[in-house]
Scaffold this motif. Sequence first.
Motif, PDB file in Angstrom:
ATOM      1  N   VAL A  67      28.531  47.851  30.146  1.00  0.00           N
ATOM      2  CA  VAL A  67      29.560  47.504  29.164  1.00  0.00           C
ATOM      3  C   VAL A  67      29.703  48.606  28.117  1.00  0.00           C
ATOM      4  CG1 VAL A  67      30.076  45.973  27.221  1.00  0.00           C
ATOM      5  CG2 VAL A  67      29.481  45.011  29.428  1.00  0.00           C
ATOM      6  N   VAL A  68      28.583  49.023  27.545  1.00  0.00           N
ATOM      7  CA  VAL A  68      28.625  49.981  26.446  1.00  0.00           C
ATOM      8  C   VAL A  68      29.107  51.352  26.924  1.00  0.00           C
ATOM      9  CG1 VAL A  68      27.253  51.197  24.723  1.00  0.00           C
ATOM     10  CG2 VAL A  68      26.857  48.763  25.147  1.00  0.00           C
ATOM     11  N   PHE A 105      34.574  46.959  32.372  1.00  0.00           N
ATOM     12  CA  PHE A 105      34.598  46.215  33.634  1.00  0.00           C
ATOM     13  C   PHE A 105      34.106  47.103  34.777  1.00  0.00           C
ATOM     14  CE2 PHE A 105      36.990  44.981  37.478  1.00  0.00           C
ATOM     15  CZ  PHE A 105      36.534  43.674  37.623  1.00  0.00           C
ATOM     16  N   LEU A 106      34.616  48.320  34.837  1.00  0.00           N
ATOM     17  CA  LEU A 106      34.170  49.248  35.878  1.00  0.00           C
ATOM     18  C   LEU A 106      32.696  49.607  35.697  1.00  0.00           C
ATOM     19  CD1 LEU A 106      37.268  51.630  36.041  1.00  0.00           C
ATOM     20  CD2 LEU A 106      36.647  49.837  37.673  1.00  0.00           C
ATOM     21  N   GLY A 107      32.279  49.744  34.436  1.00  0.00           N
ATOM     22  CA  GLY A 107      30.884  50.054  34.174  1.00  0.00           C
ATOM     23  C   GLY A 107      29.950  48.949  34.628  1.00  0.00           C
ATOM     24  N   VAL A 108      30.353  47.699  34.397  1.00  0.00           N
ATOM     25  CA  VAL A 108      29.537  46.556  34.826  1.00  0.00           C
ATOM     26  C   VAL A 108      29.493  46.472  36.345  1.00  0.00           C
ATOM     27  CG1 VAL A 108      29.431  44.038  34.871  1.00  0.00           C
ATOM     28  CG2 VAL A 108      29.831  45.227  32.719  1.00  0.00           C
ATOM     29  N   LEU A 109      30.621  46.697  37.003  1.00  0.00           N
ATOM     30  CA  LEU A 109      30.634  46.670  38.468  1.00  0.00           C
ATOM     31  C   LEU A 109      29.640  47.676  39.035  1.00  0.00           C
ATOM     32  CD1 LEU A 109      34.430  46.374  39.420  1.00  0.00           C
ATOM     33  CD2 LEU A 109      32.715  44.558  39.289  1.00  0.00           C
ATOM     34  N   LEU A 110      29.637  48.879  38.479  1.00  0.00           N
ATOM     35  CA  LEU A 110      28.720  49.915  38.954  1.00  0.00           C
ATOM     36  C   LEU A 110      27.271  49.543  38.645  1.00  0.00           C
ATOM     37  CD1 LEU A 110      28.093  52.669  40.157  1.00  0.00           C
ATOM     38  CD2 LEU A 110      28.564  53.691  37.919  1.00  0.00           C
ATOM     39  N   ALA A 111      27.028  49.054  37.422  1.00  0.00           N
ATOM     40  CA  ALA A 111      25.658  48.707  37.026  1.00  0.00           C
ATOM     41  C   ALA A 111      25.095  47.596  37.909  1.00  0.00           C
ATOM     42  CB  ALA A 111      25.634  48.298  35.560  1.00  0.00           C
ATOM     43  N   LEU A 136      33.888  34.486  28.113  1.00  0.00           N
ATOM     44  CA  LEU A 136      33.496  34.161  26.740  1.00  0.00           C
ATOM     45  C   LEU A 136      32.963  35.392  26.013  1.00  0.00           C
ATOM     46  CD1 LEU A 136      31.841  30.632  27.044  1.00  0.00           C
ATOM     47  CD2 LEU A 136      34.150  31.219  26.277  1.00  0.00           C
ATOM     48  N   GLY A 137      32.277  36.261  26.737  1.00  0.00           N
ATOM     49  CA  GLY A 137      31.829  37.512  26.132  1.00  0.00           C
ATOM     50  C   GLY A 137      33.007  38.376  25.721  1.00  0.00           C
ATOM     51  N   TYR A 138      34.033  38.389  26.560  1.00  0.00           N
ATOM     52  CA  TYR A 138      35.258  39.127  26.230  1.00  0.00           C
ATOM     53  C   TYR A 138      35.880  38.569  24.957  1.00  0.00           C
ATOM     54  CZ  TYR A 138      40.180  40.493  26.485  1.00  0.00           C
ATOM     55  OH  TYR A 138      41.419  40.967  26.182  1.00  0.00           O
ATOM     56  N   ALA A 139      35.917  37.235  24.834  1.00  0.00           N
ATOM     57  CA  ALA A 139      36.482  36.607  23.643  1.00  0.00           C
ATOM     58  C   ALA A 139      35.720  37.038  22.392  1.00  0.00           C
ATOM     59  CB  ALA A 139      36.455  35.085  23.795  1.00  0.00           C
ATOM     60  N   LEU A 244      46.978  49.259  33.168  1.00  0.00           N
ATOM     61  CA  LEU A 244      45.619  49.118  33.679  1.00  0.00           C
ATOM     62  C   LEU A 244      45.365  47.746  34.296  1.00  0.00           C
ATOM     63  CD1 LEU A 244      43.749  50.869  30.734  1.00  0.00           C
ATOM     64  CD2 LEU A 244      44.165  51.795  33.015  1.00  0.00           C
ATOM     65  N   SER A 245      46.201  46.762  33.961  1.00  0.00           N
ATOM     66  CA  SER A 245      46.023  45.422  34.514  1.00  0.00           C
ATOM     67  C   SER A 245      46.683  45.258  35.883  1.00  0.00           C
ATOM     68  CB  SER A 245      46.591  44.374  33.545  1.00  0.00           C
ATOM     69  OG  SER A 245      45.855  44.350  32.345  1.00  0.00           O
ATOM     70  N   ILE A 246      47.698  46.043  36.168  1.00  0.00           N
ATOM     71  CA  ILE A 246      48.395  45.919  37.455  1.00  0.00           C
ATOM     72  C   ILE A 246      47.451  46.116  38.634  1.00  0.00           C
ATOM     73  CG2 ILE A 246      50.146  46.983  38.935  1.00  0.00           C
ATOM     74  CD1 ILE A 246      51.849  47.400  36.418  1.00  0.00           C
ATOM     75  N   PRO A 247      46.590  47.146  38.654  1.00  0.00           N
ATOM     76  CA  PRO A 247      45.649  47.274  39.780  1.00  0.00           C
ATOM     77  C   PRO A 247      44.716  46.070  39.896  1.00  0.00           C
ATOM     78  CG  PRO A 247      45.749  49.318  38.541  1.00  0.00           C
ATOM     79  CD  PRO A 247      46.488  48.299  37.739  1.00  0.00           C
ATOM     80  N   MET A 248      44.350  45.457  38.768  1.00  0.00           N
ATOM     81  CA  MET A 248      43.490  44.285  38.815  1.00  0.00           C
ATOM     82  C   MET A 248      44.207  43.115  39.487  1.00  0.00           C
ATOM     83  SD  MET A 248      41.555  44.358  35.102  1.00  0.00           S
ATOM     84  CE  MET A 248      40.273  43.212  35.668  1.00  0.00           C
ATOM     85  N   ILE A 249      45.474  42.938  39.165  1.00  0.00           N
ATOM     86  CA  ILE A 249      46.255  41.860  39.776  1.00  0.00           C
ATOM     87  C   ILE A 249      46.366  42.068  41.281  1.00  0.00           C
ATOM     88  CG2 ILE A 249      48.537  40.782  39.872  1.00  0.00           C
ATOM     89  CD1 ILE A 249      48.832  41.457  36.881  1.00  0.00           C
TER      90      ILE A 249
END
Length: 280
Positions: A67-68, A105-111, A136-139, A244-249
């Motif tokens: 995340v960081v 998000f990409l960092g978490v996926l890799l981690a 909830l963490g995002y919020a 950046l959201s379009i690829p996620m969709i």
Amino acid sequence: MLTHPMPDPIAFQIGPLAVHWYGLMYMLAFILFLVVGRIRLKQAHIAAAGWRYADLEDMLFYGVLGVVLGGRLGEVLFYHPMYYAHNPLEIFAVWKGGMSFHGGFLGVLLALFLWSKKAKRNVLDVYDLIAPLVPLGYACGRIGNFINAELWGRVADPSLPWAMIWPNVDQLPRHPSPIYQALVDGVLAFILLWIYARKARPRLAVGAMYVLMYGCARFFTEYFREPDWVVNVLGWDISAGQVLSIPMILFGIGALYFSYKFDKKAAPTNVAKPKQKHAQ
């Protein structure tokens, strides 16, 4: 109209150590990950897979790094590359805010991919496990943005009851967009995904559903946020967050289709075939 309270970004100070509200919000996000994760571990299909609380604690360590590092690099590369190119030391000033969700998000996926290799777990099962724990963490992060008086909204109709003047920007009424995103991209996404994930789903389905829901929610709430930059496609202005959201969709739709079509769990396997009757 309301006026942003512009609170002191420092929550409290002990000698030379200053604790910022933004950091406290991230700490709250990590605590919620463990608290909600403990509840998720009690769900029958999760418990049957042998997940343990120690797994969550271990994944949290990897996730925090993802995340960081990913969030900050995403902010630098996706949103303000020229600013940070001229102010490189500011890259390390994470307490001032400025964390990209898409980069995080990409960092978490890799981690978590690295964690799955260490733990000898299928990485898709890892993503499915933690997906409902993310919104909830995002919020919390967006509330931190609001306290820092950043990510302000677009100009709003003055008659809007919650239109808000941001003194650090101008004297125009604006949407409190971090609050919108905390509620829609965060709390609402959590409720819907939690309901969906309570039952066993095909492998990757829960993770894909979160990617799809977040992408759609973010694309919508970006209409109320002052864009960092805009591109024009066929006469339609699209903000940085929407780009950046379009690829996620698209990925979410494709992954859901793949999950239900190719995972054996998607189709019942214990249904007896009806006996065929021969014509007399």
